[in-house]
Design a protein around this motif. Structure first.
Motif, PDB file in Angstrom:
ATOM      1  N   GLU A 180       7.496  10.990   6.548  1.00  0.00           N
ATOM      2  CA  GLU A 180       6.099  10.028   6.443  1.00  0.00           C
ATOM      3  C   GLU A 180       6.853   8.613   6.463  1.00  0.00           C
ATOM      4  O   GLU A 180       8.107   8.431   6.450  1.00  0.00           O
ATOM      5  CB  GLU A 180       5.520   9.970   5.420  1.00  0.00           C
ATOM      6  N   GLU A 181       5.949   7.528   6.732  1.00  0.00           N
ATOM      7  CA  GLU A 181       6.570   6.047   6.646  1.00  0.00           C
ATOM      8  C   GLU A 181       6.899   5.691   5.496  1.00  0.00           C
ATOM      9  O   GLU A 181       7.998   4.643   5.638  1.00  0.00           O
ATOM     10  CB  GLU A 181       5.285   5.387   7.255  1.00  0.00           C
ATOM     11  N   TYR A 182       6.670   6.375   4.272  1.00  0.00           N
ATOM     12  CA  TYR A 182       7.261   5.947   3.043  1.00  0.00           C
ATOM     13  C   TYR A 182       7.496   7.451   2.542  1.00  0.00           C
ATOM     14  O   TYR A 182       6.992   8.335   2.735  1.00  0.00           O
ATOM     15  CB  TYR A 182       6.241   5.216   2.140  1.00  0.00           C
ATOM     16  N   VAL A 183       8.632   7.624   1.719  1.00  0.00           N
ATOM     17  CA  VAL A 183       8.960   8.778   1.089  1.00  0.00           C
ATOM     18  C   VAL A 183       7.676   8.924  -0.104  1.00  0.00           C
ATOM     19  O   VAL A 183       7.535   7.891  -0.640  1.00  0.00           O
ATOM     20  CB  VAL A 183      10.274   8.729   0.389  1.00  0.00           C
ATOM     21  N   ILE A 184       7.304  10.031  -0.025  1.00  0.00           N
ATOM     22  CA  ILE A 184       6.014  10.511  -1.117  1.00  0.00           C
ATOM     23  C   ILE A 184       6.591  11.282  -1.841  1.00  0.00           C
ATOM     24  O   ILE A 184       7.084  12.425  -1.679  1.00  0.00           O
ATOM     25  CB  ILE A 184       4.796  10.633  -0.390  1.00  0.00           C
ATOM     26  N   THR A 185       6.415  11.145  -3.124  1.00  0.00           N
ATOM     27  CA  THR A 185       6.611  12.109  -4.410  1.00  0.00           C
ATOM     28  C   THR A 185       5.449  12.105  -5.013  1.00  0.00           C
ATOM     29  O   THR A 185       4.717  11.176  -5.623  1.00  0.00           O
ATOM     30  CB  THR A 185       7.705  11.830  -5.321  1.00  0.00           C
ATOM     31  N   ILE A 186       4.973  13.448  -5.648  1.00  0.00           N
ATOM     32  CA  ILE A 186       3.899  13.664  -6.320  1.00  0.00           C
ATOM     33  C   ILE A 186       4.323  14.305  -7.629  1.00  0.00           C
ATOM     34  O   ILE A 186       5.111  15.285  -7.361  1.00  0.00           O
ATOM     35  CB  ILE A 186       2.798  14.617  -5.837  1.00  0.00           C
ATOM     36  N   THR A 187       4.289  13.679  -8.864  1.00  0.00           N
ATOM     37  CA  THR A 187       4.926  13.989  -9.959  1.00  0.00           C
ATOM     38  C   THR A 187       3.878  14.721 -11.051  1.00  0.00           C
ATOM     39  O   THR A 187       3.018  14.178 -11.171  1.00  0.00           O
ATOM     40  CB  THR A 187       5.652  13.199 -10.504  1.00  0.00           C
ATOM     41  N   ASN A 188       3.943  16.190 -11.289  1.00  0.00           N
ATOM     42  CA  ASN A 188       3.174  16.674 -12.440  1.00  0.00           C
ATOM     43  C   ASN A 188       1.740  16.583 -11.962  1.00  0.00           C
ATOM     44  O   ASN A 188       0.588  16.741 -12.685  1.00  0.00           O
ATOM     45  CB  ASN A 188       2.909  15.636 -13.812  1.00  0.00           C
ATOM     46  N   GLY A 189       1.722  16.616 -10.688  1.00  0.00           N
ATOM     47  CA  GLY A 189       0.056  16.609 -10.112  1.00  0.00           C
ATOM     48  C   GLY A 189      -0.620  15.442 -10.452  1.00  0.00           C
ATOM     49  O   GLY A 189      -2.016  15.378 -10.396  1.00  0.00           O
ATOM     50  N   GLU A 190      -0.092  14.412 -11.069  1.00  0.00           N
ATOM     51  CA  GLU A 190      -1.199  13.261 -11.441  1.00  0.00           C
ATOM     52  C   GLU A 190      -0.481  11.985 -10.837  1.00  0.00           C
ATOM     53  O   GLU A 190      -1.196  11.009 -10.484  1.00  0.00           O
ATOM     54  CB  GLU A 190      -0.803  13.210 -13.064  1.00  0.00           C
ATOM     55  N   TYR A 191       0.826  11.817 -10.965  1.00  0.00           N
ATOM     56  CA  TYR A 191       1.431  10.300 -10.248  1.00  0.00           C
ATOM     57  C   TYR A 191       1.802  10.552  -8.837  1.00  0.00           C
ATOM     58  O   TYR A 191       2.606  11.543  -8.526  1.00  0.00           O
ATOM     59  CB  TYR A 191       2.710  10.067 -11.259  1.00  0.00           C
ATOM     60  N   VAL A 192       1.494   9.578  -7.923  1.00  0.00           N
ATOM     61  CA  VAL A 192       1.997   9.674  -6.627  1.00  0.00           C
ATOM     62  C   VAL A 192       2.727   8.303  -6.234  1.00  0.00           C
ATOM     63  O   VAL A 192       2.251   7.232  -6.724  1.00  0.00           O
ATOM     64  CB  VAL A 192       0.517   9.856  -5.768  1.00  0.00           C
ATOM     65  N   ARG A 193       3.996   8.660  -5.918  1.00  0.00           N
ATOM     66  CA  ARG A 193       4.604   7.458  -5.473  1.00  0.00           C
ATOM     67  C   ARG A 193       4.899   7.484  -3.898  1.00  0.00           C
ATOM     68  O   ARG A 193       5.031   8.398  -3.338  1.00  0.00           O
ATOM     69  CB  ARG A 193       6.148   7.615  -5.943  1.00  0.00           C
ATOM     70  N   ALA A 194       4.605   6.149  -3.488  1.00  0.00           N
ATOM     71  CA  ALA A 194       4.806   6.103  -2.028  1.00  0.00           C
ATOM     72  C   ALA A 194       5.647   4.795  -1.857  1.00  0.00           C
ATOM     73  O   ALA A 194       5.110   3.577  -2.182  1.00  0.00           O
ATOM     74  CB  ALA A 194       3.465   5.882  -1.213  1.00  0.00           C
ATOM     75  N   GLY A 195       6.668   4.815  -1.228  1.00  0.00           N
ATOM     76  CA  GLY A 195       7.547   3.881  -1.303  1.00  0.00           C
ATOM     77  C   GLY A 195       7.959   3.628  -2.775  1.00  0.00           C
ATOM     78  O   GLY A 195       8.242   4.473  -3.563  1.00  0.00           O
ATOM     79  N   CYS A 196       7.786   2.309  -2.913  1.00  0.00           N
ATOM     80  CA  CYS A 196       8.161   1.904  -4.401  1.00  0.00           C
ATOM     81  C   CYS A 196       6.985   1.770  -5.406  1.00  0.00           C
ATOM     82  O   CYS A 196       7.078   1.177  -6.569  1.00  0.00           O
ATOM     83  CB  CYS A 196       8.929   0.513  -4.336  1.00  0.00           C
ATOM     84  N   GLN A 197       5.719   2.064  -4.847  1.00  0.00           N
ATOM     85  CA  GLN A 197       4.553   2.106  -5.483  1.00  0.00           C
ATOM     86  C   GLN A 197       4.244   3.389  -6.415  1.00  0.00           C
ATOM     87  O   GLN A 197       4.235   4.608  -5.633  1.00  0.00           O
ATOM     88  CB  GLN A 197       3.205   1.550  -4.624  1.00  0.00           C
ATOM     89  N   ASN A 198       4.095   3.379  -7.599  1.00  0.00           N
ATOM     90  CA  ASN A 198       3.962   4.616  -8.248  1.00  0.00           C
ATOM     91  C   ASN A 198       2.679   4.621  -9.224  1.00  0.00           C
ATOM     92  O   ASN A 198       2.410   3.573 -10.073  1.00  0.00           O
ATOM     93  CB  ASN A 198       4.914   4.884  -9.265  1.00  0.00           C
ATOM     94  N   HIS A 199       1.538   5.308  -8.924  1.00  0.00           N
ATOM     95  CA  HIS A 199       0.283   5.311  -9.416  1.00  0.00           C
ATOM     96  C   HIS A 199      -0.349   6.597  -9.825  1.00  0.00           C
ATOM     97  O   HIS A 199       0.205   7.616  -9.119  1.00  0.00           O
ATOM     98  CB  HIS A 199      -0.724   4.155  -8.706  1.00  0.00           C
ATOM     99  N   LYS A 200      -1.171   6.615 -10.584  1.00  0.00           N
ATOM    100  CA  LYS A 200      -2.125   7.880 -10.831  1.00  0.00           C
ATOM    101  C   LYS A 200      -2.712   8.107  -9.608  1.00  0.00           C
ATOM    102  O   LYS A 200      -3.263   7.243  -8.894  1.00  0.00           O
ATOM    103  CB  LYS A 200      -2.918   7.691 -12.002  1.00  0.00           C
ATOM    104  N   SER A 201      -2.920   9.465  -9.123  1.00  0.00           N
ATOM    105  CA  SER A 201      -3.787   9.673  -7.968  1.00  0.00           C
ATOM    106  C   SER A 201      -5.138   9.111  -8.045  1.00  0.00           C
ATOM    107  O   SER A 201      -5.500   8.574  -6.907  1.00  0.00           O
ATOM    108  CB  SER A 201      -3.788  11.072  -7.861  1.00  0.00           C
ATOM    109  N   GLU A 202      -5.712   9.053  -9.282  1.00  0.00           N
ATOM    110  CA  GLU A 202      -7.116   8.755  -8.980  1.00  0.00           C
ATOM    111  C   GLU A 202      -7.049   7.079  -8.890  1.00  0.00           C
ATOM    112  O   GLU A 202      -8.241   6.570  -8.458  1.00  0.00           O
ATOM    113  CB  GLU A 202      -7.655   8.743 -10.406  1.00  0.00           C
TER     114      GLU A 202
END
Length: 159
Positions: free
Chosen positions: A89-111
């Motif tokens: 994707e344009e940004y590397v995306i990680t989803i951790t514990n089904g709750e936190y989503v990191r897109a590029g350097c931004q890491n926030h809860k999915s909600e």
């Protein structure tokens, strides 16, 4: 790669990240054999891990923000439950514990991702982030289930 060399690279990279590149050295782990390595809590933000063998590696709580993972082997890596690494994707995306989503350097809860205002998204990476944001929500919906979207996404702007 032996443990001592790996620890030295990670420590130098940590200095590189915390000094914004003024000191230390950016980690170049391109094609490195890191099979079964303990990288728990490692700061690999922006590291080059292209083609690295991370099979069976412990990546719990590792910071992979902006790391280049193209072609890396993550099979069997110890990632927390409901953890995904989405590449290509344009940004590397990680989803951790089904709750936190990191897109590029931004890491926030999915909600939180689902409720950001247009201005908040624009502050992250300008127009590029605004264009990518609906696709990011599609990715979150796919991996974590369909959710709400901000009303501003459905409003057409006049030119």
């Amino acid at each position: 790669m032996n443990i001592s060399d790996l620890n030295n690279i990670i420590e130098s990279h940590k200095v590189y990240v915390t000094t914004f590149g003024k000191d230390g050295k950016k980690a170049n782990l391109c094609d490195a054999n890191l099979r079964d390595a303990d990288l728990c809590d490692a700061n690999l933000c922006g590291a080059d891990l292209r083609g690295a063998n991370l099979r069976g590696a412990n990546l719990c709580d590792a910071n992979l923000c902006g790391a280049d993972l193209r072609g890396a082997n993550l099979r069997g890596a110890n990632l927390p439950d409901l953890t995904y690494v989405i590449m290509g994707e344009e940004y590397v995306i990680t989803i951790t514990n089904g709750e936190y989503v990191r897109a590029g350097c931004q890491n926030h809860k999915s909600e939180d991702w689902r409720s950001f205002s247009k201005d908040e998204i624009a502050e992250m990476d300008g127009r590029h982030a605004l264009k990518f944001y609906p696709h990011l929500l599609d990715i979150i919906d796919f991996y974590l289930g369909k959710g709400e979207r901000p009303a501003w996404l459905s409003i057409k702007e006049s030119k």
